[in-house]
Motif scaffolding. Structure first.
Motif, PDB file in Angstrom:
ATOM      1  N   LEU A 129      47.297  19.270  17.749  1.00  0.00           N
ATOM      2  CA  LEU A 129      48.487  20.026  17.347  1.00  0.00           C
ATOM      3  C   LEU A 129      48.371  21.489  17.773  1.00  0.00           C
ATOM      4  O   LEU A 129      49.360  22.110  18.185  1.00  0.00           O
ATOM      5  N   VAL A 130      47.173  22.045  17.681  1.00  0.00           N
ATOM      6  CA  VAL A 130      46.956  23.423  18.130  1.00  0.00           C
ATOM      7  C   VAL A 130      47.179  23.522  19.638  1.00  0.00           C
ATOM      8  O   VAL A 130      47.795  24.481  20.124  1.00  0.00           O
ATOM      9  N   ASP A 131      46.711  22.532  20.391  1.00  0.00           N
ATOM     10  CA  ASP A 131      46.948  22.527  21.837  1.00  0.00           C
ATOM     11  C   ASP A 131      48.442  22.511  22.139  1.00  0.00           C
ATOM     12  O   ASP A 131      48.920  23.204  23.051  1.00  0.00           O
ATOM     13  N   GLU A 132      49.192  21.717  21.373  1.00  0.00           N
ATOM     14  CA  GLU A 132      50.636  21.643  21.587  1.00  0.00           C
ATOM     15  C   GLU A 132      51.308  22.958  21.212  1.00  0.00           C
ATOM     16  O   GLU A 132      52.236  23.416  21.897  1.00  0.00           O
ATOM     17  N   GLY A 133      50.827  23.590  20.130  1.00  0.00           N
ATOM     18  CA  GLY A 133      51.359  24.891  19.748  1.00  0.00           C
ATOM     19  C   GLY A 133      51.070  25.944  20.809  1.00  0.00           C
ATOM     20  O   GLY A 133      51.903  26.819  21.094  1.00  0.00           O
ATOM     21  N   THR A 134      49.887  25.860  21.405  1.00  0.00           N
ATOM     22  CA  THR A 134      49.520  26.790  22.467  1.00  0.00           C
ATOM     23  C   THR A 134      50.430  26.614  23.674  1.00  0.00           C
ATOM     24  O   THR A 134      50.881  27.597  24.285  1.00  0.00           O
ATOM     25  N   LEU A 135      50.727  25.375  24.025  1.00  0.00           N
ATOM     26  CA  LEU A 135      51.630  25.126  25.148  1.00  0.00           C
ATOM     27  C   LEU A 135      53.015  25.705  24.873  1.00  0.00           C
ATOM     28  O   LEU A 135      53.638  26.301  25.768  1.00  0.00           O
ATOM     29  N   ARG A 136      53.491  25.570  23.630  1.00  0.00           N
ATOM     30  CA  ARG A 136      54.799  26.151  23.296  1.00  0.00           C
ATOM     31  C   ARG A 136      54.768  27.671  23.436  1.00  0.00           C
ATOM     32  O   ARG A 136      55.732  28.289  23.921  1.00  0.00           O
ATOM     33  N   ALA A 137      53.663  28.282  23.010  1.00  0.00           N
ATOM     34  CA  ALA A 137      53.536  29.736  23.140  1.00  0.00           C
ATOM     35  C   ALA A 137      53.551  30.147  24.610  1.00  0.00           C
ATOM     36  O   ALA A 137      54.134  31.180  24.967  1.00  0.00           O
ATOM     37  N   TRP A 138      52.926  29.348  25.473  1.00  0.00           N
ATOM     38  CA  TRP A 138      52.939  29.654  26.904  1.00  0.00           C
ATOM     39  C   TRP A 138      54.355  29.545  27.469  1.00  0.00           C
ATOM     40  O   TRP A 138      54.759  30.352  28.310  1.00  0.00           O
ATOM     41  N   ILE A 139      55.110  28.556  27.021  1.00  0.00           N
ATOM     42  CA  ILE A 139      56.487  28.403  27.495  1.00  0.00           C
ATOM     43  C   ILE A 139      57.313  29.633  27.129  1.00  0.00           C
ATOM     44  O   ILE A 139      58.075  30.166  27.944  1.00  0.00           O
ATOM     45  N   VAL A 140      57.139  30.110  25.894  1.00  0.00           N
ATOM     46  CA  VAL A 140      57.848  31.313  25.462  1.00  0.00           C
ATOM     47  C   VAL A 140      57.447  32.499  26.334  1.00  0.00           C
ATOM     48  O   VAL A 140      58.300  33.288  26.775  1.00  0.00           O
ATOM     49  N   SER A 141      56.173  32.642  26.607  1.00  0.00           N
ATOM     50  CA  SER A 141      55.699  33.751  27.441  1.00  0.00           C
ATOM     51  C   SER A 141      56.311  33.699  28.835  1.00  0.00           C
ATOM     52  O   SER A 141      56.816  34.706  29.349  1.00  0.00           O
ATOM     53  N   LEU A 142      56.263  32.534  29.450  1.00  0.00           N
ATOM     54  CA  LEU A 142      56.776  32.409  30.809  1.00  0.00           C
ATOM     55  C   LEU A 142      58.286  32.614  30.870  1.00  0.00           C
ATOM     56  O   LEU A 142      58.810  33.128  31.860  1.00  0.00           O
ATOM     57  N   GLY A 143      58.964  32.244  29.780  1.00  0.00           N
ATOM     58  CA  GLY A 143      60.418  32.344  29.795  1.00  0.00           C
ATOM     59  C   GLY A 143      60.976  33.672  29.349  1.00  0.00           C
ATOM     60  O   GLY A 143      62.024  34.116  29.842  1.00  0.00           O
ATOM     61  N   ARG A 144      60.288  34.368  28.417  1.00  0.00           N
ATOM     62  CA  ARG A 144      60.908  35.519  27.776  1.00  0.00           C
ATOM     63  C   ARG A 144      60.068  36.796  27.751  1.00  0.00           C
ATOM     64  O   ARG A 144      60.617  37.863  27.510  1.00  0.00           O
ATOM     65  N   ARG A 145      58.775  36.718  27.932  1.00  0.00           N
ATOM     66  CA  ARG A 145      57.974  37.935  27.856  1.00  0.00           C
ATOM     67  C   ARG A 145      57.888  38.610  29.226  1.00  0.00           C
ATOM     68  O   ARG A 145      57.901  37.935  30.262  1.00  0.00           O
ATOM     69  N   SER A 146      57.780  39.921  29.198  1.00  0.00           N
ATOM     70  CA  SER A 146      57.587  40.661  30.441  1.00  0.00           C
ATOM     71  C   SER A 146      56.198  40.379  30.989  1.00  0.00           C
ATOM     72  O   SER A 146      55.341  39.789  30.307  1.00  0.00           O
ATOM     73  N   SER A 147      55.958  40.804  32.203  1.00  0.00           N
ATOM     74  CA  SER A 147      54.659  40.540  32.833  1.00  0.00           C
ATOM     75  C   SER A 147      53.510  41.101  32.013  1.00  0.00           C
ATOM     76  O   SER A 147      52.501  40.426  31.779  1.00  0.00           O
ATOM     77  N   ILE A 148      53.632  42.345  31.563  1.00  0.00           N
ATOM     78  CA  ILE A 148      52.537  42.967  30.820  1.00  0.00           C
ATOM     79  C   ILE A 148      52.396  42.332  29.436  1.00  0.00           C
ATOM     80  O   ILE A 148      51.282  42.142  28.942  1.00  0.00           O
ATOM     81  N   GLU A 149      53.506  41.948  28.810  1.00  0.00           N
ATOM     82  CA  GLU A 149      53.443  41.250  27.516  1.00  0.00           C
ATOM     83  C   GLU A 149      52.776  39.888  27.685  1.00  0.00           C
ATOM     84  O   GLU A 149      51.964  39.466  26.853  1.00  0.00           O
ATOM     85  N   ARG A 150      53.107  39.215  28.759  1.00  0.00           N
ATOM     86  CA  ARG A 150      52.559  37.892  29.040  1.00  0.00           C
ATOM     87  C   ARG A 150      51.039  37.943  29.196  1.00  0.00           C
ATOM     88  O   ARG A 150      50.307  37.136  28.625  1.00  0.00           O
ATOM     89  N   ALA A 151      50.573  38.897  29.989  1.00  0.00           N
ATOM     90  CA  ALA A 151      49.134  39.018  30.216  1.00  0.00           C
ATOM     91  C   ALA A 151      48.408  39.414  28.936  1.00  0.00           C
ATOM     92  O   ALA A 151      47.344  38.862  28.615  1.00  0.00           O
ATOM     93  N   ALA A 152      48.973  40.369  28.191  1.00  0.00           N
ATOM     94  CA  ALA A 152      48.352  40.803  26.939  1.00  0.00           C
ATOM     95  C   ALA A 152      48.267  39.647  25.952  1.00  0.00           C
ATOM     96  O   ALA A 152      47.253  39.465  25.261  1.00  0.00           O
ATOM     97  N   ARG A 223      50.701  44.656  19.184  1.00  0.00           N
ATOM     98  CA  ARG A 223      52.057  45.231  19.165  1.00  0.00           C
ATOM     99  C   ARG A 223      52.724  45.103  20.526  1.00  0.00           C
ATOM    100  O   ARG A 223      53.912  44.775  20.621  1.00  0.00           O
ATOM    101  N   LEU A 224      51.965  45.319  21.569  1.00  0.00           N
ATOM    102  CA  LEU A 224      52.516  45.243  22.918  1.00  0.00           C
ATOM    103  C   LEU A 224      53.001  43.838  23.254  1.00  0.00           C
ATOM    104  O   LEU A 224      54.071  43.653  23.837  1.00  0.00           O
ATOM    105  N   SER A 225      52.220  42.836  22.872  1.00  0.00           N
ATOM    106  CA  SER A 225      52.509  41.454  23.280  1.00  0.00           C
ATOM    107  C   SER A 225      53.343  40.680  22.274  1.00  0.00           C
ATOM    108  O   SER A 225      53.869  39.611  22.605  1.00  0.00           O
TER     109      SER A 225
END
Length: 242
Positions: A129-152, A223-225
């Motif tokens: 379940l944690v792995d699946e939650g991590t994948l969802r967090a990655w999807i959010v990052s790739l779709g909505r976070r800026s480059s610097i937010e994504r890396a952070a 705060r940045l990410s």
């Protein structure tokens, strides 16, 4: 040497001595792999459950044009493909990033282990379940976070995961990932990720030298990410034990 797989599962559920012994037996005969060796390829028939005891690996897919998207990092303590035996073939590949020690638990043995040890089964399901939650967090990052937010966000995630299995020494985390690997995980070019990491260094939020990461300002990086470690369920063991 600590068995980080057992250590990780103990963070999700209380494991009795007999549970620990069963896990030790199941992972007692691992295999060593050099860096950049496939554990399994897309299209292969799934088989054993892979358990990373030492070293890092990636899950990835290659697009028709030849570009690669990394979908997960696997570090010591992680297991993969708990339910993949139900598939006719793998829909992605898993490759080592560093030299790695990997226990390969046959499917029937894993089924017996989980049937005979409910606490282990519960911990394994929570880990998935944690792995699946991590994948969802990655999807959010790739779709909505800026480059610097994504890396952070990714750096904080890897750091928190490393804390869970005792991979932080003196505040330093071994991070054996090239900029190309980061780029393929974050949907950037190597040139772009280089600029992003330089910006994070200059801000004082991170310190990186070859193969190591230190986060001197975790609050600032958070705060940045917009990082919230809830998806990693670090508080879950405490809630279960009450």
């Amino acid at each position: 040497m600590a068995n980080r797989f057992i250590q990780k599962l103990q963070g999700f559920a209380h494991l009795a001595d007999h549970d620990v012994r069963a896990l030790e037996t199941a992972t007692a005969h691992p295999s060593d792999f050099d860096a950049r060796k496939h554990l399994i390829r897309e299209g292969d028939r799934p088989g054993s459950v892979f358990v990373m005891l030492e070293g890092w690996a990636i899950r990835y897919k290659v697009l028709p044009a030849g570009t690669r998207q990394i979908m997960a990092f696997m570090m010591p303590g992680d297991a993969c493909d708990l339910h993949s035996a139900m598939l006719a073939e793998m829909d992605h590949s898993i490759e080592t990033v560093t030299r790695a020690t990997v226990a390969m638990i046959p499917r029937k043995e894993m089924d017996r282990l989980m049937d005979g040890h409910p606490a282990v089964a519960r911990a394994m399901y929570i880990a998935q379940l944690v792995d699946e939650g991590t994948l969802r967090a990655w999807i959010v990052s790739l779709g909505r976070r800026s480059s610097i937010e994504r890396a952070a966000h990714l750096l904080l995630e890897l750091y928190v995961r490393a804390v869970r299995v005792g991979l932080i020494v003196g505040g330093d985390m071994e991070l054996p990932l090239t900029q190309t690997v980061f780029a393929d995980a974050l949907g950037m070019t190597p040139v772009h990720i280089n600029r992003v990491l330089q910006a994070l260094r200059k801000s004082g939020a991170i310190e990186m030298r070859r193969g190591f990461l230190r986060i001197p300002d975790p609050d600032g990086l958070t705060r940045l990410s917009g990082f919230d470690d809830n998806y990693l369920h670090r508080r879950l063991r405490g809630a279960q034990d009450k």
